[in-house]
Write a protein that holds these residues in place. Structure first.
Motif, mmCIF file in Angstrom:
data_model
loop_
_atom_site.group_PDB
_atom_site.id
_atom_site.type_symbol
_atom_site.label_atom_id
_atom_site.label_comp_id
_atom_site.label_asym_id
_atom_site.label_seq_id
_atom_site.Cartn_x
_atom_site.Cartn_y
_atom_site.Cartn_z
ATOM 1 N N GLU A 8 -45.199 -55.515 119.880
ATOM 2 C CA GLU A 8 -45.185 -55.179 118.449
ATOM 3 C C GLU A 8 -45.145 -53.672 118.240
ATOM 4 N N GLN A 9 -45.875 -52.960 119.065
ATOM 5 C CA GLN A 9 -45.871 -51.497 119.028
ATOM 6 C C GLN A 9 -45.132 -50.975 120.250
ATOM 7 N N ARG A 10 -44.357 -49.918 120.048
ATOM 8 C CA ARG A 10 -43.581 -49.356 121.155
ATOM 9 C C ARG A 10 -43.811 -47.861 121.242
ATOM 10 N N GLN A 11 -43.949 -47.402 122.453
ATOM 11 C CA GLN A 11 -44.176 -45.986 122.699
ATOM 12 C C GLN A 11 -42.849 -45.236 122.675
ATOM 13 N N ALA A 12 -42.838 -44.067 122.062
ATOM 14 C CA ALA A 12 -41.631 -43.233 122.055
ATOM 15 C C ALA A 12 -41.359 -42.738 123.470
ATOM 16 N N LEU A 13 -40.138 -42.965 123.930
ATOM 17 C CA LEU A 13 -39.785 -42.593 125.305
ATOM 18 C C LEU A 13 -39.341 -41.136 125.366
ATOM 19 N N PRO A 14 -39.712 -40.413 126.421
ATOM 20 C CA PRO A 14 -39.221 -39.031 126.587
ATOM 21 C C PRO A 14 -37.699 -39.005 126.695
ATOM 22 N N THR A 34 -53.794 -47.345 124.894
ATOM 23 C CA THR A 34 -53.236 -48.688 124.962
ATOM 24 C C THR A 34 -52.566 -49.022 123.641
ATOM 25 N N ILE A 35 -51.357 -49.536 123.705
ATOM 26 C CA ILE A 35 -50.640 -49.954 122.503
ATOM 27 C C ILE A 35 -50.412 -51.459 122.560
ATOM 28 N N SER A 53 -61.701 -42.959 121.765
ATOM 29 C CA SER A 53 -60.751 -43.860 121.114
ATOM 30 C C SER A 53 -61.258 -44.376 119.771
ATOM 31 N N TYR A 54 -62.557 -44.228 119.515
ATOM 32 C CA TYR A 54 -63.120 -44.666 118.233
ATOM 33 C C TYR A 54 -62.936 -43.628 117.132
#
Length: 231
Positions: free
Chosen positions: A51-57, A46-47, A37-38
Motif C-alpha cells: 500500500e505504501q511505497r518507498q521512493a527509489l533513488p 518500516t512502511i 518512531s513515536y
C-alpha cells in the motif's frame, strides 16, 4: 600458574568488554529508533508495503529495457542491432537477430533494427554492462522489481515488445541521466543535419559548375573577324 591464570582472566575481561560494548551500542541504536518512531516520521523505517511505497533513488537499477522515441515503440526503437550488448553480456542472457531491411534512425540515417531482441531475466545479473557498451543509448536499466511469476522460464523471457519503453519513462526514472543523453543526441542530430546540408550545397554547386562547363562546350564558336577590303 598465577601468571597463566592472570593472563586468561585479562583475556576474558577484554573479550567480555569488546562483546559487551558492541551489544550495548547495538541495543542503543535499536532503542533510539524504536522510541523515536513515536515522535519522528524520519524514524519510521518500516512502511506498509505494497500500500505504501518507498521512493527509489535515481541510481536504482534492476533489469534492462529498450528506449524508443515518439509514439510507436517498434518504429522508434533506438537499437540498431549492432549486437555489442549481446557479445559483452557476462551471463549471455541477451539474444538478438538483425533485420533484413533498414529504417531511418533519429538523425534520418538508414539503420538495421532488431527483428528479435530477447532477454532472459532469470539469468540477468543487473550488471549494467549492456548499458555501458551501447553506443546508441538504446538500452537502459529499469527500476521495476515486481516481476514475480509462476513460470520461471517462459515468464521471465521477455521480448522487444515487452522491453520497449518510451523516452518519457526513461526521464521519469532517471531524469538527470536522460537529460544528458537527450542533449548529446540533439547535438549529434544538429551536427548531422548541418553536414547533410553542406554536402547537399556542395553537390548542387558541383552540378551547376558541370552544367555551365557543358553549356560552354556545346556553344558554337564565334566566327573570326574578317579583315577590311584593300582600298
Amino acid at each position: 600458574m598465577r601468571f597463566a591464570s592472570s593472563a586468561v582472566g585479562t583475556w576474558n575481561w577484554e573479550l567480555f568488554k569488546m562483546l559487551g560494548e558492541g551489544i550495548i551500542k547495538g541495543m542503543a541504536v535499536t532503542a533510539k529508533n524504536f522510541l523515536g518512531s513515536y515522535v519522528s516520521e524520519e524514524r519510521l523505517t518500516t512502511i506498509q508495503y505494497p500500500e505504501q511505497r518507498q521512493a527509489l533513488p535515481e541510481a536504482t537499477r534492476q533489469f534492462p529495457f529498450l528506449v524508443f522515441d515518439g509514439s510507436d515503440p517498434m518504429a522508434g526503437l533506438r537499437c540498431v542491432a549492432c549486437q555489442i550488448c549481446e557479445k559483452e553480456c557476462p551471463p549471455k542472457c541477451i539474444y538478438i537477430e538483425k533485420s533484413k531491411d533498414k529504417k531511418p534512425d533519429y538523425i534520418g540515417k538508414p539503420q538495421l533494427y532488431p527483428a528479435t531482441f530477447d532477454i532472459d531475466l532469470s539469468v540477468c545479473m543487473s550488471c549494467q554492462i549492456c548499458v555501458e557498451v551501447c553506443p546508441f543509448d538504446a538500452i537502459k536499466m529499469d527500476t521495476e522489481f515486481e516481476l514475480s511469476t509462476s513460470d520461471r522460464f517462459g515468464g521471465l523471457l521477455v521480448n522487444k515488445q515487452q522491453l520497449a519503453k518510451s523516452n518519457a519513462h526513461y526521464h521519469r526514472i532517471h531524469p538527470t541521466e536522460a537529460d544528458e543523453v537527450d542533449g548529446r543526441l540533439a547535438a549529434e542530430k544538429v551536427k548531422a543535419e548541418a553536414k547533410a546540408k553542406a554536402d547537399a550545397e556542395a553537390k548542387a554547386k558541383a552540378a551547376a559548375d558541370a552544367k555551365a562547363k557543358a553549356a560552354a562546350a556545346a556553344a558554337p564558336a564565334a566566327p573570326a573577324a574578317t579583315p577590311p577590303p584593300p582600298k
